[in-house]
Design a protein around this motif. Structure first.
Motif, PDB file in Angstrom:
ATOM      1  N   SER A 101       8.916  92.686 -37.919  1.00 48.01           N
ATOM      2  CA  SER A 101       8.888  92.274 -36.516  1.00 48.01           C
ATOM      3  C   SER A 101       7.460  91.888 -36.136  1.00 48.01           C
ATOM      4  O   SER A 101       6.677  91.462 -36.989  1.00 48.01           O
ATOM      5  CB  SER A 101       9.410  93.401 -35.611  1.00 48.01           C
ATOM      6  OG  SER A 101       9.452  92.982 -34.264  1.00 48.01           O
ATOM      7  N   TRP A 103       4.203  92.925 -32.881  1.00 45.50           N
ATOM      8  CA  TRP A 103       3.950  93.744 -31.693  1.00 45.50           C
ATOM      9  C   TRP A 103       4.337  92.997 -30.419  1.00 45.50           C
ATOM     10  O   TRP A 103       4.664  93.607 -29.397  1.00 45.50           O
ATOM     11  CB  TRP A 103       2.501  94.229 -31.640  1.00 45.50           C
ATOM     12  CG  TRP A 103       1.433  93.175 -31.509  1.00 45.50           C
ATOM     13  CD1 TRP A 103       0.682  92.641 -32.501  1.00 45.50           C
ATOM     14  CD2 TRP A 103       0.978  92.557 -30.290  1.00 45.50           C
ATOM     15  NE1 TRP A 103      -0.207  91.711 -31.989  1.00 45.50           N
ATOM     16  CE2 TRP A 103      -0.053  91.658 -30.639  1.00 45.50           C
ATOM     17  CE3 TRP A 103       1.334  92.676 -28.948  1.00 45.50           C
ATOM     18  CZ2 TRP A 103      -0.720  90.874 -29.689  1.00 45.50           C
ATOM     19  CZ3 TRP A 103       0.677  91.904 -28.005  1.00 45.50           C
ATOM     20  CH2 TRP A 103      -0.337  91.011 -28.374  1.00 45.50           C
ATOM     21  N   GLU A 106       8.082  93.572 -30.045  1.00 42.42           N
ATOM     22  CA  GLU A 106       8.315  94.969 -29.684  1.00 42.42           C
ATOM     23  C   GLU A 106       7.860  95.262 -28.256  1.00 42.42           C
ATOM     24  O   GLU A 106       8.451  96.091 -27.576  1.00 42.42           O
ATOM     25  CB  GLU A 106       7.593  95.892 -30.674  1.00 42.42           C
ATOM     26  CG  GLU A 106       8.074  95.773 -32.110  1.00 42.42           C
ATOM     27  CD  GLU A 106       9.581  95.951 -32.257  1.00 42.42           C
ATOM     28  OE1 GLU A 106      10.138  96.867 -31.603  1.00 42.42           O
ATOM     29  OE2 GLU A 106      10.189  95.163 -33.005  1.00 42.42           O
ATOM     30  N   LYS A 109      10.606  94.338 -25.998  1.00 42.06           N
ATOM     31  CA  LYS A 109      11.705  95.313 -26.074  1.00 42.06           C
ATOM     32  C   LYS A 109      11.381  96.550 -25.242  1.00 42.06           C
ATOM     33  O   LYS A 109      12.243  97.098 -24.560  1.00 42.06           O
ATOM     34  CB  LYS A 109      11.938  95.730 -27.531  1.00 42.06           C
ATOM     35  CG  LYS A 109      12.521  94.641 -28.415  1.00 42.06           C
ATOM     36  CD  LYS A 109      12.674  95.149 -29.835  1.00 42.06           C
ATOM     37  CE  LYS A 109      13.154  94.054 -30.776  1.00 42.06           C
ATOM     38  NZ  LYS A 109      13.252  94.541 -32.188  1.00 42.06           N
ATOM     39  N   ASN A 318       3.877  97.937 -35.744  1.00 42.18           N
ATOM     40  CA  ASN A 318       4.056  97.027 -34.618  1.00 42.18           C
ATOM     41  C   ASN A 318       4.613  97.746 -33.388  1.00 42.18           C
ATOM     42  O   ASN A 318       4.195  97.473 -32.260  1.00 42.18           O
ATOM     43  CB  ASN A 318       4.984  95.865 -35.009  1.00 42.18           C
ATOM     44  CG  ASN A 318       4.253  94.792 -35.800  1.00 42.18           C
ATOM     45  OD1 ASN A 318       3.208  94.313 -35.390  1.00 42.18           O
ATOM     46  ND2 ASN A 318       4.811  94.415 -36.938  1.00 42.18           N
ATOM     47  N   ILE A 319       5.544  98.652 -33.607  1.00 43.54           N
ATOM     48  CA  ILE A 319       6.096  99.441 -32.491  1.00 43.54           C
ATOM     49  C   ILE A 319       5.005 100.308 -31.875  1.00 43.54           C
ATOM     50  O   ILE A 319       4.875 100.400 -30.644  1.00 43.54           O
ATOM     51  CB  ILE A 319       7.277 100.313 -32.976  1.00 43.54           C
ATOM     52  CG1 ILE A 319       8.466  99.433 -33.379  1.00 43.54           C
ATOM     53  CG2 ILE A 319       7.685 101.300 -31.885  1.00 43.54           C
ATOM     54  CD1 ILE A 319       9.614 100.190 -34.021  1.00 43.54           C
TER      55      ILE A 319
END
Length: 340
Positions: A101, A103, A106, A109, A318-319
């Protein structure tokens, strides 16, 4: 006398041919750019940059930004989301690890009130990103927030013979110095690029077709190289900040992502200079610029958990960084502050 007349005729033919080619080139480039295309060569402040020919990302702009009379107005209109633009290299573009993914994805999200347009791409440096910023600010409505994550890829300019701020810094990097035999050719090349847009444009096309230019070179850096490399980044970032101010962008954030390089002693001088710049920028643009510094959030024991190599984040990385960035924006952004 006859010989002189022939020479004069040949000269006139060449002159008119160059004039026609130059005019046609400028006329064609006017379509995807702006009126500054006709000022190039006459106004020394007009710059010409090609980021991506396939997407016609061409920047022809006045490098002098006048913010003296610019009055920034907070965008108080009610929207379902906050419009954000992000800029950076592969670490911001994302998906450079398996199922990684980015950042940016994320962040959207985590915070459904954000809509982020990601202008990052693999290998992007500040030379290219400030050009992309200018191109899009000229054509589109400015965002409320800009996230500038461009600390990586500073070294890309080491092999560029004509990096963006070369005239200002007046410095030739060690890796690009040539023998004296080529000095006159380089001077002629520089002069032609300064006045003939057609020459500059075709030079870019030839460089794009020359795949050997991307061949990795052995890196040899002097302290002066590192200083000028970071200074080039500083000039580009300052220009991006001032350009954003002049176009009505409300908030500008420099995002300093983490990497394994933070613990690399060979990069200590570069990062010290980079961090010194962040302090100066904070003071210079106080109230407008904010710095999201994530370098200390990566602990040495967590490197393998958040990174798949020395610089790229996996999904967990990234999360993690998206949460940190979101927390900072919620606390510091005008658009997310809770009014009591």
């Amino acid at each position: 006398m006859i010989i002189l007349k022939k020479i004069l005729n040949y000269f006139l033919i060449v002159f008119y041919a160059l004039f026609i080619i130059e005019f046609i080139t400028r006329a064609l480039l006017f379509v995807p750019t702006n009126i500054n295309v006709f000022k190039f060569g006459f106004d020394k402040n007009i710059i010409f940059e090609v980021v991506d020919l396939s997407k016609m990302q061409i920047n022809i702009a006045n490098k002098v930004i006048d913010n003296k009379n610019k009055i920034l107005k907070k965008n108080t209109s009610k929207k379902q989301y906050v419009n954000i633009w992000s800029f950076g290299g592969s670490t911001t573009y994302g998906d450079n690890c398996i199922n990684a993914s980015s950042w940016v994805k994320e962040l959207m999200k985590i915070n459904n009130k954000t809509k982020v347009k990601n202008f990052a791409f693999n290998g992007a440096d500040s030379d290219q990103l400030v050009a992309i910023l200018n191109i899009n600010l000229e054509k589109k409505e400015p965002p409320e927030i800009i996230l500038w994550a461009s600390k990586f890829n500073m070294k890309n300019i080491l092999t560029k013979s004509d990096y963006r701020n070369k005239k200002i810094l007046n410095y030739e990097f060690t890796d690009t110095k040539k023998n004296k035999i080529f000095m006159y050719i380089k001077r002629l090349d520089k002069s032609l690029k300064s006045y003939l847009l057609s020459y500059s444009f075709f030079d870019v096309i030839i460089l794009r077709l020359n795949f050997t230019q991307n061949t990795p070179k052995k890196e040899f850096l002097t302290d002066k190289d590192i200083e000028m490399m970071v200074k080039n980044f500083e000039l580009n970032t300052n220009e991006a900040i001032e350009l954003s101010m002049s176009k009505g962008v409300n908030e500008f954030y420099i995002v300093s992502l983490f990497s394994r390089s933070n613990f690399n002693e060979n990069n200590s001088y570069q990062y010290n200079l980079y961090n010194d710049y962040l302090k100066r920028a904070n003071k210079k643009y106080f109230g407008y610029l904010k710095v999201i510094d994530l370098e200390d959030d990566l602990k040495e024991e967590n490197e393998d958990y958040y990174l798949c190599d020395h610089i790229h984040q996996n999904l967990q990385g990234n999360i993690f960084q998206a949460k940190k960035i979101n927390d900072f924006i919620l606390k510091n952004s005008y658009f997310f502050k809770i009014k009591k």
